[in-house]
Design a protein around this motif. Structure first.
Motif, PDB file in Angstrom:
ATOM      1  N   ALA A 173       0.856  -1.188   0.000  1.00 13.56           N
ATOM      2  CA  ALA A 173       0.000   0.000   0.000  1.00 13.56           C
ATOM      3  C   ALA A 173       0.886   1.229   0.000  1.00 13.56           C
ATOM      4  CB  ALA A 173      -0.931   0.001   1.198  1.00 13.56           C
ATOM      5  N   GLY A 174       1.218   1.700  -1.168  1.00 16.69           N
ATOM      6  CA  GLY A 174       2.041   2.889  -1.258  1.00 16.69           C
ATOM      7  C   GLY A 174       3.072   2.787  -2.365  1.00 16.69           C
ATOM      8  N   TYR A 175       4.149   3.511  -2.190  1.00 15.13           N
ATOM      9  CA  TYR A 175       5.215   3.561  -3.186  1.00 15.13           C
ATOM     10  C   TYR A 175       6.421   2.765  -2.701  1.00 15.13           C
ATOM     11  CZ  TYR A 175       2.676   7.275  -5.527  1.00 15.13           C
ATOM     12  OH  TYR A 175       1.722   7.992  -6.191  1.00 15.13           O
ATOM     13  N   TYR A 176       6.975   1.936  -3.605  1.00 15.48           N
ATOM     14  CA  TYR A 176       8.107   1.089  -3.256  1.00 15.48           C
ATOM     15  C   TYR A 176       9.132   1.103  -4.373  1.00 15.48           C
ATOM     16  CZ  TYR A 176       4.767  -0.737   0.079  1.00 15.48           C
ATOM     17  OH  TYR A 176       3.845  -0.840   1.082  1.00 15.48           O
ATOM     18  N   ASP A 177      10.383   0.890  -4.001  1.00 17.30           N
ATOM     19  CA  ASP A 177      11.412   0.646  -4.989  1.00 17.30           C
ATOM     20  C   ASP A 177      11.053  -0.667  -5.679  1.00 17.30           C
ATOM     21  OD1 ASP A 177      14.335   1.397  -5.828  1.00 17.30           O
ATOM     22  OD2 ASP A 177      14.316  -0.781  -5.522  1.00 17.30           O
ATOM     23  N   ASN A 178      11.284  -0.753  -6.984  1.00 17.41           N
ATOM     24  CA  ASN A 178      10.857  -1.960  -7.705  1.00 17.41           C
ATOM     25  C   ASN A 178      11.498  -3.229  -7.157  1.00 17.41           C
ATOM     26  OD1 ASN A 178      13.389  -1.428  -8.713  1.00 17.41           O
ATOM     27  ND2 ASN A 178      12.832  -1.653 -10.858  1.00 17.41           N
ATOM     28  N   THR A 179      12.695  -3.150  -6.600  1.00 17.89           N
ATOM     29  CA  THR A 179      13.331  -4.348  -6.054  1.00 17.89           C
ATOM     30  C   THR A 179      12.712  -4.771  -4.722  1.00 17.89           C
ATOM     31  OG1 THR A 179      15.073  -3.014  -5.046  1.00 17.89           O
ATOM     32  CG2 THR A 179      15.526  -3.912  -7.235  1.00 17.89           C
ATOM     33  N   ASP A 180      12.059  -3.862  -4.019  1.00 14.67           N
ATOM     34  CA  ASP A 180      11.383  -4.201  -2.766  1.00 14.67           C
ATOM     35  C   ASP A 180      10.172  -5.101  -3.016  1.00 14.67           C
ATOM     36  OD1 ASP A 180      13.174  -2.657  -1.353  1.00 14.67           O
ATOM     37  OD2 ASP A 180      11.839  -0.909  -1.265  1.00 14.67           O
ATOM     38  N   ILE A 181       9.570  -4.970  -4.178  1.00 14.56           N
ATOM     39  CA  ILE A 181       8.376  -5.771  -4.496  1.00 14.56           C
ATOM     40  C   ILE A 181       8.733  -7.250  -4.543  1.00 14.56           C
ATOM     41  CG2 ILE A 181       6.587  -6.207  -6.218  1.00 14.56           C
ATOM     42  CD1 ILE A 181       6.826  -3.164  -6.883  1.00 14.56           C
ATOM     43  N   TYR A 182       9.876  -7.575  -5.135  1.00 10.34           N
ATOM     44  CA  TYR A 182      10.316  -8.977  -5.154  1.00 10.34           C
ATOM     45  C   TYR A 182      10.434  -9.519  -3.735  1.00 10.34           C
ATOM     46  CZ  TYR A 182      13.310 -12.984  -4.999  1.00 10.34           C
ATOM     47  OH  TYR A 182      13.804 -14.215  -4.707  1.00 10.34           O
ATOM     48  N   GLU A 183      11.084  -8.760  -2.863  1.00  8.57           N
ATOM     49  CA  GLU A 183      11.273  -9.226  -1.482  1.00  8.57           C
ATOM     50  C   GLU A 183       9.939  -9.453  -0.791  1.00  8.57           C
ATOM     51  OE1 GLU A 183      14.121 -10.142  -0.266  1.00  8.57           O
ATOM     52  OE2 GLU A 183      15.319  -9.400  -1.928  1.00  8.57           O
ATOM     53  N   LYS A 184       8.974  -8.586  -1.022  1.00 10.21           N
ATOM     54  CA  LYS A 184       7.661  -8.725  -0.397  1.00 10.21           C
ATOM     55  C   LYS A 184       6.925  -9.972  -0.911  1.00 10.21           C
ATOM     56  CE  LYS A 184       6.968  -3.832   0.511  1.00 10.21           C
ATOM     57  NZ  LYS A 184       6.606  -3.915   1.926  1.00 10.21           N
ATOM     58  N   VAL A 185       6.958 -10.179  -2.212  1.00  7.83           N
ATOM     59  CA  VAL A 185       6.298 -11.361  -2.803  1.00  7.83           C
ATOM     60  C   VAL A 185       7.010 -12.628  -2.345  1.00  7.83           C
ATOM     61  CG1 VAL A 185       5.738 -12.556  -4.953  1.00  7.83           C
ATOM     62  CG2 VAL A 185       5.362 -10.093  -4.766  1.00  7.83           C
ATOM     63  N   ALA A 186       8.329 -12.618  -2.333  1.00 12.77           N
ATOM     64  CA  ALA A 186       9.093 -13.791  -1.898  1.00 12.77           C
ATOM     65  C   ALA A 186       8.761 -14.154  -0.458  1.00 12.77           C
ATOM     66  CB  ALA A 186      10.592 -13.534  -2.044  1.00 12.77           C
ATOM     67  N   ALA A 187       8.656 -13.156   0.403  1.00 13.03           N
ATOM     68  CA  ALA A 187       8.325 -13.420   1.811  1.00 13.03           C
ATOM     69  C   ALA A 187       6.933 -14.017   1.944  1.00 13.03           C
ATOM     70  CB  ALA A 187       8.413 -12.133   2.617  1.00 13.03           C
ATOM     71  N   LEU A 188       5.993 -13.555   1.153  1.00 15.67           N
ATOM     72  CA  LEU A 188       4.621 -14.079   1.228  1.00 15.67           C
ATOM     73  C   LEU A 188       4.500 -15.498   0.685  1.00 15.67           C
ATOM     74  CD1 LEU A 188       2.579 -10.938   0.144  1.00 15.67           C
ATOM     75  CD2 LEU A 188       2.510 -12.057   2.367  1.00 15.67           C
ATOM     76  N   THR A 189       5.324 -15.828  -0.309  1.00 12.27           N
ATOM     77  CA  THR A 189       5.213 -17.136  -0.966  1.00 12.27           C
ATOM     78  C   THR A 189       6.227 -18.159  -0.450  1.00 12.27           C
ATOM     79  OG1 THR A 189       6.654 -16.393  -2.764  1.00 12.27           O
ATOM     80  CG2 THR A 189       4.265 -16.136  -3.081  1.00 12.27           C
ATOM     81  N   GLY A 190       7.146 -17.713   0.407  1.00  9.54           N
ATOM     82  CA  GLY A 190       8.130 -18.647   0.962  1.00  9.54           C
ATOM     83  C   GLY A 190       9.309 -18.902   0.052  1.00  9.54           C
ATOM     84  N   VAL A 191       9.485 -18.098  -1.012  1.00 13.69           N
ATOM     85  CA  VAL A 191      10.631 -18.249  -1.901  1.00 13.69           C
ATOM     86  C   VAL A 191      11.859 -17.735  -1.179  1.00 13.69           C
ATOM     87  CG1 VAL A 191      11.672 -17.467  -4.063  1.00 13.69           C
ATOM     88  CG2 VAL A 191       9.245 -18.031  -3.982  1.00 13.69           C
ATOM     89  N   LYS A 192      12.934 -18.498  -1.232  1.00  9.90           N
ATOM     90  CA  LYS A 192      14.174 -18.087  -0.558  1.00  9.90           C
ATOM     91  C   LYS A 192      15.259 -17.812  -1.558  1.00  9.90           C
ATOM     92  CE  LYS A 192      13.163 -20.436   3.715  1.00  9.90           C
ATOM     93  NZ  LYS A 192      12.400 -19.451   4.351  1.00  9.90           N
TER      94      LYS A 192
END
Length: 52
Positions: free
Chosen positions: A33-52
């Motif tokens: 919810a808001g503005y993020y650096d494009n590389t932060d989006i990967y980290e957020k999705v990875a954390a939600l999906t369990g990708v390491k």
């Protein structure tokens, strides 16, 4: 890179360093919810999906 294991490409040949406006609906939406650096989006999705 760890994203290669997931089969998802988070790269682009035509993007800028500007923050990206992101909103989501569903599980984990509070993380988007808001503005993020494009590389932060990967980290957020990875954390939600369990990708390491």
């Amino acid at each position: 890179m760890s994203h290669n294991k997931s089969g998802i490409n988070f790269g682009s040949y035509a993007h800028t360093g500007l923050p990206v406006e992101v909103f989501a609906q569903g599980a984990g939406q509070e993380n988007f919810a808001g503005y993020y650096d494009n590389t932060d989006i990967y980290e957020k999705v990875a954390a939600l999906t369990g990708v390491k």
